[in-house]
Design a protein around this motif. Structure first.
Motif, mmCIF file in Angstrom:
data_model
loop_
_atom_site.group_PDB
_atom_site.id
_atom_site.type_symbol
_atom_site.label_atom_id
_atom_site.label_comp_id
_atom_site.label_asym_id
_atom_site.label_seq_id
_atom_site.Cartn_x
_atom_site.Cartn_y
_atom_site.Cartn_z
ATOM 1 N N LYS A 13 70.366 31.664 33.962
ATOM 2 C CA LYS A 13 71.556 30.403 34.623
ATOM 3 C C LYS A 13 71.809 30.202 33.277
ATOM 4 C CE LYS A 13 71.815 27.163 37.595
ATOM 5 N NZ LYS A 13 71.094 25.711 37.715
ATOM 6 N N THR A 14 71.494 29.759 32.397
ATOM 7 C CA THR A 14 71.923 29.532 31.135
ATOM 8 C C THR A 14 72.655 30.444 29.789
ATOM 9 O OG1 THR A 14 69.577 29.332 29.466
ATOM 10 C CG2 THR A 14 69.970 27.654 31.190
ATOM 11 N N GLY A 15 71.993 31.860 30.300
ATOM 12 C CA GLY A 15 72.688 32.865 28.999
ATOM 13 C C GLY A 15 71.772 32.286 27.816
ATOM 14 N N VAL A 16 70.639 32.003 27.966
ATOM 15 C CA VAL A 16 69.878 31.779 26.521
ATOM 16 C C VAL A 16 68.968 32.860 26.869
ATOM 17 C CG1 VAL A 16 68.085 30.687 25.734
ATOM 18 C CG2 VAL A 16 70.143 29.469 25.880
ATOM 19 N N THR A 17 68.829 33.587 25.528
ATOM 20 C CA THR A 17 67.737 34.966 25.678
ATOM 21 C C THR A 17 66.755 34.806 24.528
ATOM 22 O OG1 THR A 17 68.125 35.261 23.165
ATOM 23 C CG2 THR A 17 69.964 36.002 24.386
ATOM 24 N N GLN A 18 65.752 35.751 25.046
ATOM 25 C CA GLN A 18 64.286 35.020 25.428
ATOM 26 C C GLN A 18 64.331 35.296 23.670
ATOM 27 O OE1 GLN A 18 61.350 37.511 26.744
ATOM 28 N NE2 GLN A 18 62.273 37.289 29.492
ATOM 29 N N ARG A 19 64.698 36.246 23.461
ATOM 30 C CA ARG A 19 64.386 35.425 21.622
ATOM 31 C C ARG A 19 65.275 34.609 21.146
ATOM 32 N NH1 ARG A 19 62.774 40.304 19.212
ATOM 33 N NH2 ARG A 19 63.339 41.868 20.277
ATOM 34 N N GLN A 20 66.382 33.473 21.358
ATOM 35 C CA GLN A 20 66.940 32.556 21.036
ATOM 36 C C GLN A 20 65.922 31.535 22.152
ATOM 37 O OE1 GLN A 20 70.252 32.917 23.506
ATOM 38 N NE2 GLN A 20 71.654 33.134 21.894
ATOM 39 N N LEU A 21 65.301 31.498 22.645
ATOM 40 C CA LEU A 21 64.641 30.493 23.002
ATOM 41 C C LEU A 21 63.388 30.073 22.367
ATOM 42 C CD1 LEU A 21 63.443 28.951 24.939
ATOM 43 C CD2 LEU A 21 63.053 29.890 26.343
ATOM 44 N N ALA A 22 63.293 31.642 21.262
ATOM 45 C CA ALA A 22 60.953 31.816 21.062
ATOM 46 C C ALA A 22 61.742 31.508 19.616
ATOM 47 C CB ALA A 22 60.883 32.938 20.467
ATOM 48 N N GLU A 23 62.789 31.687 19.132
ATOM 49 C CA GLU A 23 63.810 31.155 17.652
ATOM 50 C C GLU A 23 63.278 29.523 17.802
ATOM 51 O OE1 GLU A 23 67.285 31.025 14.523
ATOM 52 O OE2 GLU A 23 66.725 33.047 15.590
ATOM 53 N N PHE A 24 64.108 28.715 18.464
ATOM 54 C CA PHE A 24 64.012 27.575 18.942
ATOM 55 C C PHE A 24 62.585 26.631 18.832
ATOM 56 C CE2 PHE A 24 63.807 23.568 21.533
ATOM 57 C CZ PHE A 24 65.496 23.153 21.091
ATOM 58 N N ILE A 27 58.694 30.087 17.199
ATOM 59 C CA ILE A 27 57.057 31.162 18.080
ATOM 60 C C ILE A 27 57.512 32.234 17.499
ATOM 61 C CG2 ILE A 27 55.874 29.244 18.222
ATOM 62 C CD1 ILE A 27 57.326 30.187 21.652
ATOM 63 N N SER A 28 57.240 33.658 17.995
ATOM 64 C CA SER A 28 57.713 35.003 17.436
ATOM 65 C C SER A 28 57.883 34.742 19.476
ATOM 66 C CB SER A 28 56.334 36.047 16.986
ATOM 67 O OG SER A 28 55.181 35.719 18.124
ATOM 68 N N TYR A 29 59.013 36.172 19.115
ATOM 69 C CA TYR A 29 59.603 36.774 20.707
ATOM 70 C C TYR A 29 58.127 37.277 21.259
ATOM 71 C CZ TYR A 29 60.805 40.387 24.241
ATOM 72 O OH TYR A 29 61.771 41.000 25.410
ATOM 73 N N GLN A 30 57.463 37.405 21.002
ATOM 74 C CA GLN A 30 56.179 38.413 21.612
ATOM 75 C C GLN A 30 55.138 37.471 22.256
ATOM 76 O OE1 GLN A 30 56.814 39.247 18.289
ATOM 77 N NE2 GLN A 30 57.258 41.376 18.182
ATOM 78 N N TYR A 31 55.101 36.388 21.673
ATOM 79 C CA TYR A 31 54.663 35.322 21.646
ATOM 80 C C TYR A 31 54.675 34.418 23.064
ATOM 81 C CZ TYR A 31 51.482 31.216 21.180
ATOM 82 O OH TYR A 31 50.314 29.961 21.771
ATOM 83 N N LEU A 32 56.236 34.674 22.838
ATOM 84 C CA LEU A 32 56.867 33.583 24.421
ATOM 85 C C LEU A 32 57.106 35.164 25.479
ATOM 86 C CD1 LEU A 32 59.011 31.882 25.636
ATOM 87 C CD2 LEU A 32 60.424 33.500 24.567
ATOM 88 N N ASN A 33 56.586 36.179 25.222
ATOM 89 C CA ASN A 33 56.647 36.641 25.848
ATOM 90 C C ASN A 33 55.545 37.600 26.525
ATOM 91 O OD1 ASN A 33 58.102 39.315 27.809
ATOM 92 N ND2 ASN A 33 57.614 40.727 26.342
ATOM 93 N N GLN A 34 54.698 37.228 26.073
ATOM 94 C CA GLN A 34 53.111 36.974 26.807
ATOM 95 C C GLN A 34 53.329 35.330 27.411
ATOM 96 O OE1 GLN A 34 50.650 36.709 22.743
ATOM 97 N NE2 GLN A 34 50.272 39.096 22.985
ATOM 98 N N MET A 35 54.119 34.728 27.170
ATOM 99 C CA MET A 35 53.574 33.168 27.998
ATOM 100 C C MET A 35 54.349 33.667 28.699
ATOM 101 S SD MET A 35 53.729 30.073 24.980
ATOM 102 C CE MET A 35 54.964 29.969 25.131
ATOM 103 N N LEU A 36 55.618 34.318 29.154
ATOM 104 C CA LEU A 36 56.266 34.412 30.147
ATOM 105 C C LEU A 36 55.289 35.043 30.853
ATOM 106 C CD1 LEU A 36 59.928 34.695 28.729
ATOM 107 C CD2 LEU A 36 58.703 32.505 29.733
ATOM 108 N N LYS A 37 54.778 36.431 30.948
ATOM 109 C CA LYS A 37 53.617 37.066 31.910
ATOM 110 C C LYS A 37 52.575 36.614 31.843
ATOM 111 C CE LYS A 37 54.000 40.848 28.512
ATOM 112 N NZ LYS A 37 53.765 42.098 28.057
#
Length: 71
Positions: A13-24, A27-37
């Protein structure tokens, strides 16, 4: 996992990517991905960071979660 799906909804909805969110979040993209899954728990601190980054309230995420559980 519903919590992760609700966050993904707001990412789209906001157009923010997972990589951008992880950077904000600092944390690493992989860590965020694990949380989202649902492989890692999303702590209260991390949820606050998500809400800040996506400019949503935690109640918004909870509402979307509830809707997704009905589907």
């Amino acid at each position: 996992m519903q919590e992760g799906n609700a966050i993904k909804f707001f990412l789209r909805k906001t157009g923010v990517t997972q990589r951008q969110l992880a950077e904000f979040m600092g944390i690493s993209y992989q860590y965020l991905n694990q949380m989202l899954k649902g492989e890692r728990k999303i702590s209260k601190k991390r949820m606050q960071q998500v809400c800040e980054a996506l400019e949503v309230e935690q109640s918004d995420i909870e509402r979307i979660k509830e809707v997704m559980e009905l589907v």
